[in-house]
Design an enzyme around this catalytic site. Sequence first.
Site, PDB file in Angstrom:
ATOM      1  N   LYS A 132      -6.281  76.689 -39.874  1.00  0.00           N
ATOM      2  CA  LYS A 132      -6.148  75.297 -39.455  1.00  0.00           C
ATOM      3  C   LYS A 132      -7.158  74.442 -40.176  1.00  0.00           C
ATOM      4  O   LYS A 132      -8.319  74.828 -40.233  1.00  0.00           O
ATOM      5  CB  LYS A 132      -6.378  75.272 -37.947  1.00  0.00           C
ATOM      6  CG  LYS A 132      -6.525  73.930 -37.335  1.00  0.00           C
ATOM      7  CD  LYS A 132      -6.850  74.114 -35.886  1.00  0.00           C
ATOM      8  CE  LYS A 132      -7.181  72.739 -35.342  1.00  0.00           C
ATOM      9  NZ  LYS A 132      -7.758  72.788 -34.070  1.00  0.00           N
ATOM     10  N   LYS A 164     -10.950  78.013 -38.762  1.00  0.00           N
ATOM     11  CA  LYS A 164     -10.807  76.602 -38.431  1.00  0.00           C
ATOM     12  C   LYS A 164     -11.867  75.827 -39.195  1.00  0.00           C
ATOM     13  O   LYS A 164     -13.065  76.017 -38.997  1.00  0.00           O
ATOM     14  CB  LYS A 164     -10.980  76.419 -36.929  1.00  0.00           C
ATOM     15  CG  LYS A 164     -10.909  74.971 -36.493  1.00  0.00           C
ATOM     16  CD  LYS A 164     -10.906  74.868 -34.987  1.00  0.00           C
ATOM     17  CE  LYS A 164     -10.943  73.420 -34.547  1.00  0.00           C
ATOM     18  NZ  LYS A 164     -11.002  73.301 -33.093  1.00  0.00           N
TER      19      LYS A 164
HETATM   20  C1  PBG Z   1     -10.267  71.604 -29.998  1.00  0.00           C
HETATM   21  C2  PBG Z   1      -9.175  71.403 -30.981  1.00  0.00           C
HETATM   22  C3  PBG Z   1      -9.057  70.439 -32.005  1.00  0.00           C
HETATM   23  C4  PBG Z   1      -7.790  70.583 -32.552  1.00  0.00           C
HETATM   24  C5  PBG Z   1      -7.186  71.645 -31.894  1.00  0.00           C
HETATM   25  N1  PBG Z   1      -8.064  72.145 -30.942  1.00  0.00           N
HETATM   26  C6  PBG Z   1      -9.962  69.349 -32.408  1.00  0.00           C
HETATM   27  C7  PBG Z   1     -11.274  69.612 -32.996  1.00  0.00           C
HETATM   28  O1  PBG Z   1     -11.697  70.732 -33.234  1.00  0.00           O
HETATM   29  O2  PBG Z   1     -11.954  68.608 -33.214  1.00  0.00           O
HETATM   30  C8  PBG Z   1      -7.180  69.734 -33.639  1.00  0.00           C
HETATM   31  C9  PBG Z   1      -5.689  69.713 -33.672  1.00  0.00           C
HETATM   32  C10 PBG Z   1      -5.110  68.580 -34.432  1.00  0.00           C
HETATM   33  O3  PBG Z   1      -5.814  67.836 -35.143  1.00  0.00           O
HETATM   34  O4  PBG Z   1      -3.893  68.403 -34.329  1.00  0.00           O
HETATM   35  N2  PBG Z   1     -11.445  72.104 -30.469  1.00  0.00           N
END
Ligand code: PBG
Length: 325
Positions: free
Chosen positions: A251, A198
Site C-alpha cells: 500500500k 505500508k
Molecule cells: C490507518 C490507515 C490509513 C489508510 C488505511 N489505514 C491512513 C494512514 O495510515 O494515514 C489509508 C487508506 C487510503 O488512503 O485510502 N492507519
Amino acid sequence: MTPSEPCFRGRRLRNTVGLRDMVREIRLERQDLVQPYFVVEDDPEARREIASMPGQFQLGREALLRELEQPVRQGLRAIVLFGVPEHKDEQASGASHPRGVIQEAVQRIKRAYPELMVITDVCLCEYTSHGHCGLVENGLVQNDPTLDRLADTALSHVQAGADMVAPSDMMDGRVAAIRSRLDAHGFVQEPILSYAVKYASAFYGPFRDAAQSAPEFGDRRTYQMDPGNKREALREARADVAEGADMLMVKPAQPYLDVLQALRERLDCPLAAYQVSGEYSMLKASERMGWLDGTQVALESLTGIKRAGADIILSYYTTELLPLL
Ligand code: PBG
C-alpha cells in the site's frame, strides 16, 4: 515458405472474433475486489459525501446497511471497514470498545448479509486524540505498549463477527500479538491480513479527511516505510509471515507495483494491494475535468495491479465497477 513476421501472430489473435478474450492473461473479476467503507458513529442515518473522494461517503450504521443492498445483489464479495468514532482519547479506548462504532456495525452487517466477507482495519489513529497509530509518550509513538491495545481491538472485532482483521498501524510485532490474543480466545480460524508493506505516502491525504485521522503533530514516517526502500519491503513481509500473517498487503498500489511484483516472485502467500484514497481521487478528478475516461482508467489501473501480483485489491472503485465485471 517463410512464416510471416512474429508481430502478426499477436495481431491475428487480437483480430479474430472472440479470441482476444480467450487468450487474455489477466482478467479482473468481482471476487478480486474489496470495497472500503467509512462508518461514522454520531448519526446512524448519516450519508455525507467525502469532498475529496467523489462517490464515497461517511455512513452511519443504518445508512451503511442500506448502502450495501445493491452492491451485494450485484456480487460484492468483501468489504473493509474504517471507524470514525464520536470521541477520541489518548488511549484510543473507542477502538476496542465492545459497543464501539466498528463493533456495532460489524454485528449488524453480518446479521443482514452473512455471506459478505467483513474485514476490519485494525489501527488506533482514528481513535487517538493526537491521530497517531499508536500510544504516544513524550511526543513519541511507543511501539510495545501499543501492541496490547491493537490485540484488544482485533479481538473485539472478531468477537463482533469480523471475518478477517487487517492491522494497518505498522508497529513491530503486532501480527504476533494479535495472533496469540485471537488464539487464546479460541479464534484460531480468523485470518490476519497484514498491511506489511505500508509506505509513508502523501496518497493517503483524502483518507485522512474521510477518517478524520490526520496526526495532530509530526508525521507517520517513524513507523511507515520510506518510499525509497524496496529491500526493506521484503524484510517487513518476511517478518510478518513469520509472526503468523495469512496474507500480506502492499500500500499504496500503483506507485509501488515493482514492490508488489518483487513480493509475488519471492513469497508464496496470497497478496493484497490497496489502491488508496489519493489514487482514487486523482482518477476521479481527471474524470470530472473531462481529461480521462474514468471507467477505462479505473479498469486499466486495477488490471495492472492484478498483473503485478495482487490476489485481491482494496479499491474505492469496487462498487462502481461491479456491474461491468
Ligand atoms: C490507518 C490507515 C490509513 C489508510 C488505511 N489505514 C491512513 C494512514 O495510515 O494515514 C489509508 C487508506 C487510503 O488512503 O485510502 N492507519
